[in-house]
Design a protein around this motif. Sequence first.
Motif, PDB file in Angstrom:
ATOM      1  N   LEU A 109       0.856  -1.177   0.000  1.00  0.00           N
ATOM      2  CA  LEU A 109       0.000   0.000   0.000  1.00  0.00           C
ATOM      3  C   LEU A 109       0.892   1.226   0.000  1.00  0.00           C
ATOM      4  CD1 LEU A 109      -2.882  -0.434   2.647  1.00  0.00           C
ATOM      5  CD2 LEU A 109      -3.150  -0.120   0.182  1.00  0.00           C
ATOM      6  N   ARG A 110       0.390   2.292  -0.575  1.00  0.00           N
ATOM      7  CA  ARG A 110       1.086   3.573  -0.473  1.00  0.00           C
ATOM      8  C   ARG A 110       0.152   4.601   0.157  1.00  0.00           C
ATOM      9  NH1 ARG A 110       3.686   7.736  -4.924  1.00  0.00           N
ATOM     10  NH2 ARG A 110       1.483   8.192  -5.292  1.00  0.00           N
ATOM     11  N   LEU A 111       0.584   5.121   1.290  1.00  0.00           N
ATOM     12  CA  LEU A 111      -0.157   6.171   1.957  1.00  0.00           C
ATOM     13  C   LEU A 111       0.358   7.528   1.483  1.00  0.00           C
ATOM     14  CD1 LEU A 111      -0.223   4.833   5.634  1.00  0.00           C
ATOM     15  CD2 LEU A 111      -1.769   4.310   3.733  1.00  0.00           C
ATOM     16  N   SER A 112      -0.547   8.474   1.417  1.00  0.00           N
ATOM     17  CA  SER A 112      -0.187   9.844   1.054  1.00  0.00           C
ATOM     18  C   SER A 112      -0.636  10.783   2.158  1.00  0.00           C
ATOM     19  CB  SER A 112      -0.860  10.254  -0.257  1.00  0.00           C
ATOM     20  OG  SER A 112      -0.472   9.425  -1.321  1.00  0.00           O
ATOM     21  N   CYS A 113       0.095  11.861   2.303  1.00  0.00           N
ATOM     22  CA  CYS A 113      -0.267  12.904   3.262  1.00  0.00           C
ATOM     23  C   CYS A 113      -0.080  14.244   2.564  1.00  0.00           C
ATOM     24  CB  CYS A 113       0.595  12.809   4.512  1.00  0.00           C
ATOM     25  SG  CYS A 113       0.380  14.195   5.649  1.00  0.00           S
ATOM     26  N   ALA A 114      -1.175  14.894   2.274  1.00  0.00           N
ATOM     27  CA  ALA A 114      -1.135  16.187   1.608  1.00  0.00           C
ATOM     28  C   ALA A 114      -1.186  17.294   2.650  1.00  0.00           C
ATOM     29  CB  ALA A 114      -2.304  16.314   0.643  1.00  0.00           C
ATOM     30  N   ALA A 115      -0.212  18.183   2.582  1.00  0.00           N
ATOM     31  CA  ALA A 115      -0.128  19.278   3.538  1.00  0.00           C
ATOM     32  C   ALA A 115      -0.591  20.581   2.893  1.00  0.00           C
ATOM     33  CB  ALA A 115       1.306  19.435   4.038  1.00  0.00           C
ATOM     34  N   SER A 116      -1.202  21.413   3.691  1.00  0.00           N
ATOM     35  CA  SER A 116      -1.602  22.739   3.231  1.00  0.00           C
ATOM     36  C   SER A 116      -1.420  23.727   4.369  1.00  0.00           C
ATOM     37  CB  SER A 116      -3.061  22.731   2.752  1.00  0.00           C
ATOM     38  OG  SER A 116      -3.925  22.353   3.799  1.00  0.00           O
ATOM     39  N   GLY A 117      -1.325  24.971   4.019  1.00  0.00           N
ATOM     40  CA  GLY A 117      -1.180  26.006   5.024  1.00  0.00           C
ATOM     41  C   GLY A 117       0.250  26.477   5.225  1.00  0.00           C
ATOM     42  N   ARG A 118       1.197  25.651   4.899  1.00  0.00           N
ATOM     43  CA  ARG A 118       2.611  26.015   4.939  1.00  0.00           C
ATOM     44  C   ARG A 118       3.397  24.936   4.217  1.00  0.00           C
ATOM     45  NH1 ARG A 118       5.648  25.855  10.500  1.00  0.00           N
ATOM     46  NH2 ARG A 118       7.403  25.306   9.177  1.00  0.00           N
ATOM     47  N   THR A 119       4.609  25.237   3.877  1.00  0.00           N
ATOM     48  CA  THR A 119       5.486  24.232   3.297  1.00  0.00           C
ATOM     49  C   THR A 119       6.368  23.656   4.398  1.00  0.00           C
ATOM     50  OG1 THR A 119       7.165  25.875   2.750  1.00  0.00           O
ATOM     51  CG2 THR A 119       5.529  25.374   1.057  1.00  0.00           C
ATOM     52  N   PHE A 120       6.870  22.454   4.159  1.00  0.00           N
ATOM     53  CA  PHE A 120       7.627  21.757   5.190  1.00  0.00           C
ATOM     54  C   PHE A 120       9.022  21.362   4.711  1.00  0.00           C
ATOM     55  CE2 PHE A 120       4.426  21.425   8.389  1.00  0.00           C
ATOM     56  CZ  PHE A 120       3.228  21.489   7.703  1.00  0.00           C
ATOM     57  N   PHE A 157       9.204  -0.576   4.562  1.00  0.00           N
ATOM     58  CA  PHE A 157       8.533   0.713   4.366  1.00  0.00           C
ATOM     59  C   PHE A 157       9.542   1.745   3.871  1.00  0.00           C
ATOM     60  CE2 PHE A 157       4.863   0.260   7.682  1.00  0.00           C
ATOM     61  CZ  PHE A 157       4.542  -0.985   7.138  1.00  0.00           C
ATOM     62  N   THR A 158       9.052   2.641   3.026  1.00  0.00           N
ATOM     63  CA  THR A 158       9.882   3.736   2.529  1.00  0.00           C
ATOM     64  C   THR A 158       9.109   5.035   2.597  1.00  0.00           C
ATOM     65  OG1 THR A 158      11.010   2.233   0.988  1.00  0.00           O
ATOM     66  CG2 THR A 158      11.239   4.597   0.594  1.00  0.00           C
ATOM     67  N   ILE A 159       9.707   6.032   3.236  1.00  0.00           N
ATOM     68  CA  ILE A 159       9.100   7.358   3.295  1.00  0.00           C
ATOM     69  C   ILE A 159       9.735   8.219   2.215  1.00  0.00           C
ATOM     70  CG2 ILE A 159      10.733   8.175   5.046  1.00  0.00           C
ATOM     71  CD1 ILE A 159       8.432   9.864   6.223  1.00  0.00           C
ATOM     72  N   SER A 160       8.913   9.024   1.571  1.00  0.00           N
ATOM     73  CA  SER A 160       9.428   9.916   0.534  1.00  0.00           C
ATOM     74  C   SER A 160       8.583  11.175   0.479  1.00  0.00           C
ATOM     75  CB  SER A 160       9.426   9.218  -0.833  1.00  0.00           C
ATOM     76  OG  SER A 160       8.109   8.881  -1.225  1.00  0.00           O
ATOM     77  N   ARG A 161       9.092  12.163  -0.220  1.00  0.00           N
ATOM     78  CA  ARG A 161       8.379  13.439  -0.321  1.00  0.00           C
ATOM     79  C   ARG A 161       8.351  13.951  -1.747  1.00  0.00           C
ATOM     80  NH1 ARG A 161       9.421  17.973   4.117  1.00  0.00           N
ATOM     81  NH2 ARG A 161      10.535  16.799   5.673  1.00  0.00           N
ATOM     82  N   ASP A 162       7.306  14.690  -2.038  1.00  0.00           N
ATOM     83  CA  ASP A 162       7.236  15.491  -3.256  1.00  0.00           C
ATOM     84  C   ASP A 162       6.974  16.916  -2.790  1.00  0.00           C
ATOM     85  OD1 ASP A 162       6.562  16.872  -5.555  1.00  0.00           O
ATOM     86  OD2 ASP A 162       5.514  15.179  -6.440  1.00  0.00           O
ATOM     87  N   ASN A 163       8.030  17.706  -2.709  1.00  0.00           N
ATOM     88  CA  ASN A 163       7.884  19.058  -2.166  1.00  0.00           C
ATOM     89  C   ASN A 163       7.060  19.957  -3.085  1.00  0.00           C
ATOM     90  OD1 ASN A 163       9.309  18.771   0.290  1.00  0.00           O
ATOM     91  ND2 ASN A 163      11.232  18.816  -0.837  1.00  0.00           N
ATOM     92  N   ALA A 164       7.094  19.672  -4.366  1.00  0.00           N
ATOM     93  CA  ALA A 164       6.285  20.460  -5.293  1.00  0.00           C
ATOM     94  C   ALA A 164       4.797  20.294  -4.991  1.00  0.00           C
ATOM     95  CB  ALA A 164       6.579  20.052  -6.730  1.00  0.00           C
ATOM     96  N   LYS A 165       4.433  19.117  -4.512  1.00  0.00           N
ATOM     97  CA  LYS A 165       3.038  18.844  -4.154  1.00  0.00           C
ATOM     98  C   LYS A 165       2.789  18.988  -2.666  1.00  0.00           C
ATOM     99  CE  LYS A 165       2.268  15.606  -7.982  1.00  0.00           C
ATOM    100  NZ  LYS A 165       1.872  14.232  -8.357  1.00  0.00           N
ATOM    101  N   ASN A 166       3.851  19.299  -1.919  1.00  0.00           N
ATOM    102  CA  ASN A 166       3.734  19.414  -0.460  1.00  0.00           C
ATOM    103  C   ASN A 166       3.112  18.146   0.125  1.00  0.00           C
ATOM    104  OD1 ASN A 166       4.528  21.088   1.631  1.00  0.00           O
ATOM    105  ND2 ASN A 166       2.539  22.089   1.804  1.00  0.00           N
ATOM    106  N   THR A 167       3.611  17.019  -0.326  1.00  0.00           N
ATOM    107  CA  THR A 167       3.040  15.720   0.025  1.00  0.00           C
ATOM    108  C   THR A 167       4.142  14.760   0.463  1.00  0.00           C
ATOM    109  OG1 THR A 167       1.205  16.007  -1.529  1.00  0.00           O
ATOM    110  CG2 THR A 167       1.705  13.754  -0.839  1.00  0.00           C
ATOM    111  N   VAL A 168       3.842  13.972   1.475  1.00  0.00           N
ATOM    112  CA  VAL A 168       4.752  12.931   1.922  1.00  0.00           C
ATOM    113  C   VAL A 168       4.053  11.587   1.747  1.00  0.00           C
ATOM    114  CG1 VAL A 168       3.996  13.062   4.336  1.00  0.00           C
ATOM    115  CG2 VAL A 168       6.260  12.172   3.803  1.00  0.00           C
ATOM    116  N   TYR A 169       4.838  10.580   1.417  1.00  0.00           N
ATOM    117  CA  TYR A 169       4.304   9.259   1.138  1.00  0.00           C
ATOM    118  C   TYR A 169       4.923   8.223   2.070  1.00  0.00           C
ATOM    119  CZ  TYR A 169       3.189  11.657  -3.240  1.00  0.00           C
ATOM    120  OH  TYR A 169       2.734  12.551  -4.177  1.00  0.00           O
ATOM    121  N   LEU A 170       4.188   7.145   2.246  1.00  0.00           N
ATOM    122  CA  LEU A 170       4.729   5.990   2.944  1.00  0.00           C
ATOM    123  C   LEU A 170       4.410   4.768   2.093  1.00  0.00           C
ATOM    124  CD1 LEU A 170       6.203   5.064   5.530  1.00  0.00           C
ATOM    125  CD2 LEU A 170       3.946   4.472   6.452  1.00  0.00           C
TER     126      LEU A 170
END
Length: 123
Positions: free
Chosen positions: A18-29, A68-81
């Motif tokens: 499975l791949r989990l996504s976490c979309a962030a809004s309100g600020r960049t991380f 498990f592998t954690i990764s990020r797409d900063n352009a989308k402000n999203t982190v994945y697992l």
Amino acid sequence: QVQLVESGGGLVQAGDSLRLSCAASGRTFIHDAMGWFRQAPGKEREFVAANHWSKSSTVYADSVKGRFTISRDNAKNTVYLQMNNLKPEDTAVYYCAAAKLRLVIREYEYDYWGQGTQVTVSS
């Protein structure tokens, strides 16, 4: 207002992925840590993985290393697992979290939290 919204949970069989996504809004991380925690029924919430993009640092709990592998797409402000070779003991609600500036693994050091997404692994 900062919001973290998880998605991608579900019911799978042991050995599946499975791949989990976490979309962030309100600020960049970009200069902050983003992590994943999980809480199984009747248990305390536990650390799973965290990543600090600008410091190029990642840390995993021993129980998920190599699967498990954690990764990020900063352009989308999203982190994945990305979760591979899932086991029944991985069943839990998975939470995304963000900690300002430092790569940390303790729950109380995280400043922002999502609402969680359920992952259920059947045997």
